[in-house]
Write an enzyme that holds these catalytic residues in place. Structure first.
Site, PDB file in Angstrom:
ATOM      1  N   CYS A 264       0.724  -1.273  -0.060  1.00 40.65           N
ATOM      2  CA  CYS A 264      -0.155  -0.043  -0.022  1.00 40.65           C
ATOM      3  C   CYS A 264       0.749   1.214   0.082  1.00 40.65           C
ATOM      4  O   CYS A 264       1.430   1.491  -0.833  1.00 40.65           O
ATOM      5  CB  CYS A 264      -0.971  -0.179   1.299  1.00 40.65           C
ATOM      6  N   HIS A 354      -3.856  -4.997   0.281  1.00 39.48           N
ATOM      7  CA  HIS A 354      -3.541  -5.549   1.724  1.00 39.48           C
ATOM      8  C   HIS A 354      -3.438  -6.841   1.635  1.00 39.48           C
ATOM      9  O   HIS A 354      -4.618  -7.635   1.717  1.00 39.48           O
ATOM     10  CB  HIS A 354      -4.665  -5.014   2.569  1.00 39.48           C
ATOM     11  N   GLU A 356      -2.749  -9.149   3.966  1.00 42.26           N
ATOM     12  CA  GLU A 356      -3.009  -9.647   5.304  1.00 42.26           C
ATOM     13  C   GLU A 356      -4.591 -10.219   5.512  1.00 42.26           C
ATOM     14  O   GLU A 356      -4.837 -10.832   6.291  1.00 42.26           O
ATOM     15  CB  GLU A 356      -2.697  -8.660   6.622  1.00 42.26           C
TER      16      GLU A 356
END
Length: 380
Positions: A264, A354, A356
């Protein structure tokens, strides 16, 4: 931002955009006035992770999903120490949360943390307006903070813009801390916190990585003091054009040839470090359903996004940089925005989204494995 305690359900509230468009609804969360950049998120779920994502600092988030708050709030899904959004906009908030993990309602949590919101407006019309006109400054007013329309509009236009905003140090940790590896420790990673989410070091810990999370103000010397096998640059808020210090630190890492991974904001930092420019998107990518193609494999991923800026790099050619050849590794299939970079002569790569996946799809989890592979290759 000024706030008071939670107001009655029928307390009037007004949303005012800087171009003069007005939406009227009811107060949701805290009562008062707040300002920020109006953006919309297309996720159907995961609102708790969205609210606590530091990348949303100084933004007023409009939820495109009509029903919000159904699963309440719990203490396990927080991505940071607090809610970071400046304001929250929903159409039909849940009257009563229904989930076995819920400990309180979303309305109660917003009020407790002083987050001013508005409900009962046509969020579809608001989203269409932002898609056509672009992200812009906005104010939400309720209760005693509800002046006349001219005053509200003037206050919105006096609020700071996101372009030129240097915000990462406002959301990052002020003290370094360690997230231990789960199981046997295999590697040490220095993670520069520009607005990191809690799930990110956890994903690395799952792979046997001991993560040293460092403040945004960390120097190159601070990074190498932990003797890292790899260096990570996190997500975060603000305009990457202002991030001269992180860019300098990343260049120091690139010069040493240490395996590097950015996500990001970290992708934008890598872009700047390589000599590319950045620019502000019209309305950005926010949500957990953005299609991205990994050009190294041809695979299409459904990914979680939250960014209003992007890297200006050529899509269809290899570029020469001070650190060797670089190419665009990932691209958004909606609008051809650069979604990833990789160096061909050094162990460094980044993505604009992202991996995660908190909350969101898990298509991009392999990127943490790719980081591990770089560190294994370097060690060998």
């Amino acid at each position: 931002m000024t706030t008071s305690t939670r107001g009655a359900v029928k307390t009037p509230a007004v949303l005012v955009l800087e171009d003069g468009r007005i939406f009227r609804g009811r107060a949701y969360g805290a009562v008062g006035a707040t300002f920020g950049e109006a953006v919309f998120s297309t996720g159907m779920t995961g609102y708790q992770e969205t609210l606590t994502d530091p990348s949303y600092h100084r933004q007023v988030v409009v939820m495109t999903a009509p029903h919000v708050g159904n699963t309440g709030i719990n203490d396990e899904d927080m991505e940071s120490r607090k809610i970071w959004v400046s304001g929250y906009v929903v159409r039909d908030p849940a009257r009563v949360p229904s989930n076995w993990r819920s400990t309180r309602s979303l309305d109660q949590e917003l009020a407790a943390q002083g987050v001013v919101g508005i409900s009962g407006i046509d969020t579809r019309a608001l989203t269409r307006h932002l898609r056509e006109r672009g992200a812009m400054r906005v104010g939400i007013f309720s209760g005693q903070a509800l002046p006349d329309e001219g005053t509200m509009l003037a206050e919105v236009r006096q609020a700071p813009e996101m372009s030129g905003a240097d915000l990462s140090a406002e959301v990052a940790t002020t003290e370094a801390y360690v997230v231990p590896a789960i199981g046997d420790k295999k590697f040490t990673v220095a993670a520069v916190d520009l607005g990191i989410k809690g799930m990110t070091p956890h994903r690395m810990a799952e792979r046997g990585i001991e993560v040293h999370v460092l403040p945004a103000t960390a120097t190159v010397e601070d990074v190498y003091a932990v003797e890292p096998d790899g260096v990570f640059f996190s997500n975060g808020p603000g305009d990457p054009a202002t991030a001269d210090h992180p860019v300098s630190v990343m260049r120091g890492v690139l010069e040493r040839g240490t395996p590097l991974f950015g996500i990001c904001f970290g992708n934008q930092i890598l872009g700047r470090a390589l000599g590319f420019g950045t620019f502000k998107l019209k309305y950005g990518h926010r949500g957990i359903n953005q299609p991205v193609q990994d050009r190294t494999t041809g695979k299409v991923e459904v990914t979680a996004h939250n960014h209003g800026f992007a890297v200006d790099a050529p899509l269809d050619q290899v570029s020469d940089t001070p650190y060797g050849r670089a190419e665009v590794s990932h691209v958004c299939l909606n609008d051809n925005v650069v979604e990833g970079l990789q160096l061909l002569d050094r162990p460094a790569f980044s993505v604009q989204y992202h991996p995660e996946a908190a909350a969101g799809p898990h298509d991009a989890a392999y990127l943490f494995d790719r980081f591990v592979n770089l560190m294994e290759g370097q060690r060998a």
